[in-house]
Design a protein around this motif. Sequence first.
Motif, short mmCIF file in Angstrom:
data_model
loop_
_atom_site.label_atom_id
_atom_site.label_comp_id
_atom_site.label_asym_id
_atom_site.label_seq_id
_atom_site.Cartn_x
_atom_site.Cartn_y
_atom_site.Cartn_z
N HIS A 195 0.83 -1.21 0.00
CA HIS A 195 0.00 0.00 0.00
C HIS A 195 0.87 1.26 0.00
CE1 HIS A 195 -3.84 -1.94 0.20
NE2 HIS A 195 -3.65 -2.47 1.41
N GLU A 196 1.92 1.25 0.81
CA GLU A 196 2.77 2.44 0.91
C GLU A 196 3.45 2.75 -0.42
OE1 GLU A 196 5.33 1.42 4.14
OE2 GLU A 196 3.87 2.02 5.68
N GLU A 197 3.89 1.71 -1.12
CA GLU A 197 4.55 1.90 -2.40
C GLU A 197 3.60 2.50 -3.43
OE1 GLU A 197 6.19 1.10 -6.33
OE2 GLU A 197 4.39 0.16 -5.51
N ARG A 198 2.32 2.23 -3.27
CA ARG A 198 1.30 2.77 -4.17
C ARG A 198 0.79 4.13 -3.71
NH1 ARG A 198 -1.84 -0.92 -7.14
NH2 ARG A 198 -3.77 -0.06 -6.29
N GLY A 199 1.38 4.69 -2.65
CA GLY A 199 0.95 5.98 -2.14
C GLY A 199 -0.26 5.90 -1.24
N ASP A 200 -0.59 4.69 -0.77
CA ASP A 200 -1.77 4.48 0.08
C ASP A 200 -1.35 4.17 1.53
OD1 ASP A 200 -3.48 4.87 -2.02
OD2 ASP A 200 -3.72 2.74 -2.47
N GLY B 288 3.17 -17.29 1.56
CA GLY B 288 3.10 -17.28 0.11
C GLY B 288 2.34 -16.05 -0.33
N VAL B 289 2.73 -15.47 -1.45
CA VAL B 289 2.08 -14.24 -1.90
C VAL B 289 1.79 -14.30 -3.39
CG1 VAL B 289 3.17 -12.80 -0.13
CG2 VAL B 289 4.30 -13.08 -2.35
N ALA B 290 0.78 -13.55 -3.79
CA ALA B 290 0.47 -13.38 -5.21
C ALA B 290 1.55 -12.53 -5.87
CB ALA B 290 -0.90 -12.72 -5.35
N THR B 291 1.57 -12.52 -7.19
CA THR B 291 2.65 -11.89 -7.95
C THR B 291 2.89 -10.44 -7.55
OG1 THR B 291 2.14 -13.34 -9.82
CG2 THR B 291 3.45 -11.37 -10.29
N HIS B 292 1.82 -9.68 -7.33
CA HIS B 292 1.99 -8.25 -7.06
C HIS B 292 2.62 -7.97 -5.70
CE1 HIS B 292 -1.95 -9.27 -5.31
NE2 HIS B 292 -1.82 -8.21 -4.53
N LEU B 293 2.67 -8.98 -4.82
CA LEU B 293 3.28 -8.78 -3.50
C LEU B 293 4.70 -9.33 -3.40
CD1 LEU B 293 0.25 -9.61 -1.14
CD2 LEU B 293 1.10 -7.36 -1.85
N VAL B 294 5.14 -10.05 -4.41
CA VAL B 294 6.48 -10.65 -4.39
C VAL B 294 7.58 -9.62 -4.12
CG1 VAL B 294 8.24 -11.80 -5.80
CG2 VAL B 294 5.89 -12.65 -5.79
N PRO B 295 7.53 -8.42 -4.74
CA PRO B 295 8.62 -7.46 -4.52
C PRO B 295 8.80 -7.02 -3.07
CG PRO B 295 7.31 -6.84 -6.43
CD PRO B 295 6.56 -7.92 -5.73
N PHE B 296 7.85 -7.32 -2.20
CA PHE B 296 7.88 -6.80 -0.84
C PHE B 296 8.27 -7.86 0.20
CE2 PHE B 296 4.80 -4.57 -3.46
CZ PHE B 296 5.26 -3.26 -3.36
N LEU B 297 8.55 -9.08 -0.26
CA LEU B 297 8.93 -10.14 0.68
C LEU B 297 10.19 -9.75 1.44
CD1 LEU B 297 8.21 -13.33 -1.47
CD2 LEU B 297 6.91 -12.49 0.50
N PRO B 298 10.35 -10.23 2.69
CA PRO B 298 11.45 -9.75 3.54
C PRO B 298 12.84 -10.03 2.98
CG PRO B 298 10.12 -11.44 4.66
CD PRO B 298 9.47 -11.17 3.38
N GLY B 299 13.71 -9.07 3.19
CA GLY B 299 15.12 -9.22 2.84
C GLY B 299 15.92 -9.61 4.07
N HIS B 300 17.23 -9.39 4.00
CA HIS B 300 18.12 -9.71 5.12
C HIS B 300 19.37 -8.86 5.00
CE1 HIS B 300 20.62 -12.17 7.87
NE2 HIS B 300 19.45 -12.48 8.40
N SER B 301 19.92 -8.46 6.13
CA SER B 301 21.05 -7.53 6.12
C SER B 301 22.39 -8.20 5.86
CB SER B 301 21.12 -6.79 7.47
OG SER B 301 21.29 -7.72 8.53
N ASN C 155 12.79 -6.31 -4.96
CA ASN C 155 12.86 -4.90 -5.35
C ASN C 155 12.53 -3.94 -4.22
OD1 ASN C 155 13.54 -5.69 -7.92
ND2 ASN C 155 11.45 -5.55 -8.73
N ASN C 156 11.50 -4.27 -3.45
CA ASN C 156 11.04 -3.37 -2.38
C ASN C 156 10.89 -4.13 -1.06
OD1 ASN C 156 10.39 -0.77 -3.90
ND2 ASN C 156 9.23 -2.27 -5.07
N SER C 157 11.84 -5.00 -0.77
CA SER C 157 11.74 -5.87 0.40
C SER C 157 11.58 -5.08 1.69
CB SER C 157 12.98 -6.75 0.52
OG SER C 157 12.97 -7.79 -0.41
#
Length: 962
Positions: free
Chosen positions: A586-591, A724-737, A744-746
């Motif tokens: 939501h935040e990435e979409r300005g919401d 598990g997430v749908a395609t539009h949520l994949v870019p936001f899955l958690p990253g690691h330091s 892209n937007n983990s």
Amino acid sequence: MSLQINYKEEFADRHIATSAQDTDDMLSTINASNLDNLISETVPEKIRLKKALNLPKALSESAYLKKIKQVASKNKIFKSYIGKGYYDVTLPTVIQRNIFENPGWYTQYTPYQAEIAQGRLQALLNFQTAIIDLTGMEIANASLLDEATAAAEAMFMQYNLRKDKAADTYFVDENIFPQTLDVLRTRASSYGINLHIGDFKEAEFTPNIFGAIVQYPAADGTIVDYTSFVGTLHEQGSTLCVIADIMSLALLTPPGEWGADVVVGSSQRFGIPMGFGGPHAAYFATKEAYKRNIPGRIIGVSIDSAGNYALRMALQTREQHIRRDKASSNICTAQALLAIMAGFYAAYHGPRGIKGIAERIHGLTVLLSSVLHELGYEQSNPAFFDTLNIAAGELANSLHAEALNNEMNFFYGANGAIHLSLDETTTVEDVKNIARVFAKVKGKSVNDIDFDGLAEQLATTIPSHLQRQSDFLSHEVFNSHHSEHEMLRYIKSLESKDLSLCHSMIPLGSCTMKLNATTEMIPVTWSEFSDIHPFAPVDQVGGYMQVLNELNQWLCEITGFAKMSFQPNSGAQGEYTGLMVIKAYHEERGDSHRNVVLIPASAHGTNPASAAMAGLKVIVVKCDDKGNIDVEDLKAKATQYKDNLSCLMVTYPSTHGVFEESIVDICQIIHENGGQVYMDGANMNAQVGLTSPASIGADVCHLNLHKTFCIPHGGGGPGMGPIGVATHLVPFLPGHSVVDIKENNSINAVAAAPFGSASILIISHAYIAMMGADGLAKATKYAILNANYIKSRLESHYDVLYAGANGRCAHEMILDCRSFKNHGVEVGDIAKRLMDYGFHAPTVSFPVAGTLMVEPTESEPKAELDRFCNALIAIRKEIESVADGVADKENNVLKNAPHTVDVISSDSWDRPYSRQQAAFPLPYVKEHKFWPSVGRVNDSHGDRSLICSCPPLSSYEMQEVE
């Protein structure tokens, strides 16, 4: 006689216990013509999968073990000196064989029914006592998920304890482990907490700082004196959390002695293999004054109905169910099995052994420091326990290459810094091998170094005022079991007090206590999987990568989603992670204003607790008289909050055990109003192969691998909750330091290790590989058949609260026991009486107070289902005896349950029913008697007199705990 050369055994036929004849009998009982007919009457047609799952052909058990051995060989076991919270260990084999590999320990349920859980409760109390002793604090819980999330829990507790409610800044010393800082960032973002990251020595305190956190020893290995720092914090009314290395505390002054308010960390060093990141039991210790604020489970001492010593879970054991979105934590699963192992490790070695191990680690580190100094390297830590900080400069790359040539892994920091952490397994020869690497890069030889001479001159680098003077592990339990025979007998003595799946079915609704097949468990302890550091280079973990990639593909096929994240290491963590992913979307979409989550009134308590942790506002949606979501109420609230709607959290089938016909419409309403649909995967075992989260319209779902996909409960953990997430949520899955898994937007990490408790993912990998598509679908069908069979057998004796459109339940059902209260019989009395019949109770008073939620799973044979039904039918007759006045309202088999062997074998018997009725109420009980080790536990006594560490053994025979 004809010979069959193509005969083979299917794993699915071992996992699903019901025979063909029993299947026909059960279908006849429930009035279904066949299994597919039952499914068509249960699962709505519009969400049914149109084709079978596209999964590899099922493997036999022997074929799987052969395959996974080949996969394991792709992992390279290099000697790890990476450290950073993960260390190689020596797991005593008596603990490995008799706990870690023993279904008598790993198939136990969370000890909510204390009378048949005294063994694991004692083992967890031992763990708490060890933590209290080592940290110097006053109270500890019975484990958390990992070190990083424990630190995050501490931050939130400190936030809640702040006196100035306007204070919003948390000081984080920059010298903490990077993965911990990552998780702190994630958790802080939800609450609007500002993290001030800096050097504690230069910290400038302002009124808006409510607390601080430091590492002891620090991340680079240096031992720091924080005394003045904590003094300044306390002067301004702030609190300090210390992340402490548990092994170092055998030599270092414990934080509780120099003013810490909270101490957290990992107990991994106490005999728990690295396992590519877990599972490992974190610990959380604090002051007695904060006992009502401590997250997770606490084991406490109480008394039973005879006044004897008895244990129970105390305080906020399930407070998220009560407080829901006001809960202080969403923790549901802990790491009980690993905490139990760590407690036994402490008991096996005792204070002398633990100190000896710590001294050896420290001594070898001092030796290595001296050797590197001889070779001309600069080691910058003036005081250290096990970690050296080498300023390698331009030699760092050469050292990296040479270390790999010698199958060693170091940690490489910024500006040419190399951190070396030694551990319990390090030997003098290992020190020499490390020295050879450093010598070769400088063109030198170690042959001229007098190792023996240096060893004779060793002196600790720990400042005298930071050397531990106080005793620890002084209780008898840590000083009595140091030989293998003594330890073996102690382990078995506690095991005998616990009911597990070894004894009988555990029919808990929402918890899915299914078979944990031996073949699934075997590879977990192989060194190729257990001895891998989570930050090992990717080219050394090819076996793990194959398991993760295959499991990702299979679970995506099962759920209909695009990608999985394996980082969340519990179901509740999965909930939180899914919500944070939606929030980032939501935040990435300005919401970013979308902060409202709709949650049905029937939801599991962790749902609203997780939503609150994610910074969302909870709006409750009504359920109708049939237990379904009230679609009109949902539509009205979705419309009302459409401008701010973030998501819906929904469990499917519902927590009431029903496949709701309107689920597709429900998801569509949410999407039409700008929200996302989060599906709680608690009941995924009723979907696999028949429908899927994507089919109903969900966007994200967590999977309880410790339920649907066969990871065992272990007495209350470990668990895994990947999402598990749908395609539009994949870019936001958690990253690691530390490990590069960034999308892209983990979002920042939600757990310490990049793939959570990775070693136990092998269990689910094995289950799916051996079941195959047909086996998985068959398991789901039999879970539904078994539940409906129990429903049919019991519905003339108990009211079944909810059912689907065709009168069928899903994989579980709710038995209404509220009317029995009119005769003085509580649902808790039924739960305790079931122990006399040899069964663990179903889920008590959830999701509806005064009810029992029953789930049989597909792994139970008809004979076991019948034994359970016969027990509940017999108990119903006992209730009728009370209602009819035949049995005394207060002095009866239900109110006095459970009956211990001491009660039954006592010289006197003055009860108005026979010993036979009390102990052996049905014929089968004589053949399969399990004796509760204590009578009914007095909860109120335990709350009034809270004791959360081991009392002296001399008090175990007491009539009352003071």
